[in-house]
Design a protein around this motif. Structure first.
Motif, PDB file in Angstrom:
ATOM      1  N   GLY A   1       0.811  -1.224   0.331  1.00  8.14           N
ATOM      2  CA  GLY A   1       0.005  -0.022   0.136  1.00  8.14           C
ATOM      3  C   GLY A   1       0.715   1.428   0.061  1.00  8.14           C
ATOM      4  O   GLY A   1       0.154   2.161   0.084  1.00  8.14           O
ATOM      5  N   GLY A   2       2.088   1.390   0.142  1.00  8.57           N
ATOM      6  CA  GLY A   2       2.712   2.523  -0.043  1.00  8.57           C
ATOM      7  C   GLY A   2       2.874   2.814  -1.341  1.00  8.57           C
ATOM      8  O   GLY A   2       2.274   2.470  -2.320  1.00  8.57           O
TER       9      GLY A   2
ATOM     10  N   GLY B   1      -3.229  14.193   0.419  1.00 10.24           N
ATOM     11  CA  GLY B   1      -3.898  12.994  -0.235  1.00 10.24           C
ATOM     12  C   GLY B   1      -3.890  11.707   0.723  1.00 10.24           C
ATOM     13  O   GLY B   1      -3.371  12.119   2.112  1.00 10.24           O
ATOM     14  N   SER B   2      -4.123  10.537   0.251  1.00  7.30           N
ATOM     15  CA  SER B   2      -4.546   9.645   1.526  1.00  7.30           C
ATOM     16  C   SER B   2      -3.726   8.353   0.668  1.00  7.30           C
ATOM     17  O   SER B   2      -3.553   8.345  -0.519  1.00  7.30           O
ATOM     18  CB  SER B   2      -5.850   9.085   1.416  1.00  7.30           C
ATOM     19  N   LEU B   3      -3.469   7.222   1.652  1.00  9.63           N
ATOM     20  CA  LEU B   3      -2.829   6.154   1.437  1.00  9.63           C
ATOM     21  C   LEU B   3      -3.548   5.088   2.267  1.00  9.63           C
ATOM     22  O   LEU B   3      -3.960   5.514   3.497  1.00  9.63           O
ATOM     23  CB  LEU B   3      -1.410   6.012   1.633  1.00  9.63           C
ATOM     24  N   ILE B   4      -3.592   3.734   1.985  1.00 14.36           N
ATOM     25  CA  ILE B   4      -3.900   2.903   3.147  1.00 14.36           C
ATOM     26  C   ILE B   4      -2.861   1.925   3.125  1.00 14.36           C
ATOM     27  O   ILE B   4      -2.579   1.247   1.846  1.00 14.36           O
ATOM     28  CB  ILE B   4      -5.338   2.212   2.638  1.00 14.36           C
ATOM     29  N   LEU B   5      -2.247   1.506   4.153  1.00 15.02           N
ATOM     30  CA  LEU B   5      -1.138   0.575   4.181  1.00 15.02           C
ATOM     31  C   LEU B   5      -1.961  -0.757   4.684  1.00 15.02           C
ATOM     32  O   LEU B   5      -2.877  -0.698   5.670  1.00 15.02           O
ATOM     33  CB  LEU B   5       0.078   0.898   5.105  1.00 15.02           C
TER      34      LEU B   5
ATOM     35  N   LEU C   1      -3.749   0.591   8.042  1.00 18.14           N
ATOM     36  CA  LEU C   1      -3.340   2.083   8.374  1.00 18.14           C
ATOM     37  C   LEU C   1      -4.141   2.895   7.321  1.00 18.14           C
ATOM     38  O   LEU C   1      -3.490   3.102   6.215  1.00 18.14           O
ATOM     39  CB  LEU C   1      -2.046   2.232   8.611  1.00 18.14           C
ATOM     40  N   GLN C   2      -5.121   3.536   7.712  1.00 16.47           N
ATOM     41  CA  GLN C   2      -5.737   4.530   6.576  1.00 16.47           C
ATOM     42  C   GLN C   2      -5.155   6.028   6.899  1.00 16.47           C
ATOM     43  O   GLN C   2      -5.146   6.485   8.240  1.00 16.47           O
ATOM     44  CB  GLN C   2      -7.295   4.610   6.956  1.00 16.47           C
ATOM     45  N   MET C   3      -4.422   6.513   6.162  1.00 17.75           N
ATOM     46  CA  MET C   3      -3.561   7.826   6.396  1.00 17.75           C
ATOM     47  C   MET C   3      -4.278   8.810   5.487  1.00 17.75           C
ATOM     48  O   MET C   3      -4.380   8.723   4.276  1.00 17.75           O
ATOM     49  CB  MET C   3      -2.207   7.613   5.964  1.00 17.75           C
ATOM     50  N   ASN C   4      -4.638   9.823   5.987  1.00 13.88           N
ATOM     51  CA  ASN C   4      -5.456  11.136   5.425  1.00 13.88           C
ATOM     52  C   ASN C   4      -4.591  12.293   5.497  1.00 13.88           C
ATOM     53  O   ASN C   4      -3.728  12.315   6.559  1.00 13.88           O
ATOM     54  CB  ASN C   4      -6.858  11.138   5.856  1.00 13.88           C
ATOM     55  N   ASN C   5      -4.769  13.239   4.570  1.00 17.03           N
ATOM     56  CA  ASN C   5      -4.162  14.585   5.004  1.00 17.03           C
ATOM     57  C   ASN C   5      -2.645  14.473   5.028  1.00 17.03           C
ATOM     58  O   ASN C   5      -2.107  15.050   5.864  1.00 17.03           O
ATOM     59  CB  ASN C   5      -4.883  15.257   5.885  1.00 17.03           C
ATOM     60  N   LEU C   6      -2.226  13.619   4.263  1.00 20.13           N
ATOM     61  CA  LEU C   6      -0.725  13.365   4.130  1.00 20.13           C
ATOM     62  C   LEU C   6      -0.038  14.759   4.127  1.00 20.13           C
ATOM     63  O   LEU C   6      -0.211  15.464   3.387  1.00 20.13           O
ATOM     64  CB  LEU C   6      -0.045  12.275   3.255  1.00 20.13           C
TER      65      LEU C   6
ATOM     66  N   GLY D   1       8.869  -3.347   5.202  1.00 14.87           N
ATOM     67  CA  GLY D   1       8.975  -2.129   4.995  1.00 14.87           C
ATOM     68  C   GLY D   1       8.123  -1.587   3.821  1.00 14.87           C
ATOM     69  O   GLY D   1       8.309  -2.333   2.710  1.00 14.87           O
ATOM     70  N   THR D   2       7.776  -0.406   3.728  1.00  7.38           N
ATOM     71  CA  THR D   2       7.044  -0.139   2.432  1.00  7.38           C
ATOM     72  C   THR D   2       7.153   1.686   2.510  1.00  7.38           C
ATOM     73  O   THR D   2       6.864   2.107   3.565  1.00  7.38           O
ATOM     74  CB  THR D   2       5.339  -0.463   2.506  1.00  7.38           C
ATOM     75  N   GLN D   3       7.682   2.088   1.292  1.00 10.46           N
ATOM     76  CA  GLN D   3       8.011   3.533   1.330  1.00 10.46           C
ATOM     77  C   GLN D   3       6.772   4.298   1.147  1.00 10.46           C
ATOM     78  O   GLN D   3       5.922   3.748   0.201  1.00 10.46           O
ATOM     79  CB  GLN D   3       8.770   3.542   0.104  1.00 10.46           C
ATOM     80  N   VAL D   4       6.534   5.188   2.036  1.00  2.00           N
ATOM     81  CA  VAL D   4       5.619   6.384   1.623  1.00  2.00           C
ATOM     82  C   VAL D   4       6.195   7.711   1.397  1.00  2.00           C
ATOM     83  O   VAL D   4       7.096   8.089   2.071  1.00  2.00           O
ATOM     84  CB  VAL D   4       4.748   6.544   3.162  1.00  2.00           C
ATOM     85  N   THR D   5       5.894   8.207   0.271  1.00  4.00           N
ATOM     86  CA  THR D   5       6.575   9.474  -0.030  1.00  4.00           C
ATOM     87  C   THR D   5       5.259  10.314  -0.397  1.00  4.00           C
ATOM     88  O   THR D   5       4.494  10.270  -1.177  1.00  4.00           O
ATOM     89  CB  THR D   5       7.464   9.257  -1.287  1.00  4.00           C
ATOM     90  N   VAL D   6       5.655  11.601   0.377  1.00  2.00           N
ATOM     91  CA  VAL D   6       4.598  12.804   0.252  1.00  2.00           C
ATOM     92  C   VAL D   6       5.200  13.560  -0.690  1.00  2.00           C
ATOM     93  O   VAL D   6       6.139  14.237  -0.013  1.00  2.00           O
ATOM     94  CB  VAL D   6       3.915  13.008   1.514  1.00  2.00           C
TER      95      VAL D   6
END
Length: 120
Positions: A8-9, A16-20, A80-85, A113-118
């Motif tokens: 999910g990364g 924006g939003s992501l779901i891991l 893991l729901q991530m909003n307003n990143l 591990g998963t990369q999250v880039t904003v």
């Protein structure tokens, strides 16, 4: 043998939003706790959100109100729901689980591990 598989990364724009997701597989008997951590290169891991078998979910102050952790017990999976990143959320996110198995008793396991880039 227990394995944690994260997904999910990715790259998302600020706001924006992501779901891991993190799924535990293998000889899983009892899941005592699962959590999400983040770590920048050469830094220590920091808790983002954590669930224990008591049902309590805790969040880091930096993400409180923007992140929601949920769990599907039947699938041994947490989300893991991530909003307003924000750009400062950029990091590698790791899943951790404390799982009891017949072979090792209670032990900690980590995902890859998963990369999250904003981006701004």
């Amino acid at each position: 043998q227990v394995q944690l598989l994260e997904s999910g990364g990715g790259l998302v724009q600020s706001g924006g939003s992501l779901i891991l997701s993190c799924a535990a597989s293998g000889r899983v008997f009892v899941v005592n706790a699962m959590g999400w951590y983040r770590r920048a290169p050469n830094q220590v891991r920091h808790l983002v959100a954590g669930w224990t078998s008591t049902g309590v979910i805790k969040y880091a102050d930096s993400v409180n109100g923007r992140v929601t952790m949920s769990r599907d017990g039947a699938k041994n999976t947490v989300y893991l729901q991530m909003n307003n990143l924000k750009p400062e959320d950029t990091d590698v996110y790791y899943c951790d689980a404390n799982i009891w198995t017949a072979g090792r008793g209670s032990a900690d396991y980590w995902g890859q591990g998963t990369q999250v880039t904003v981006s701004t």
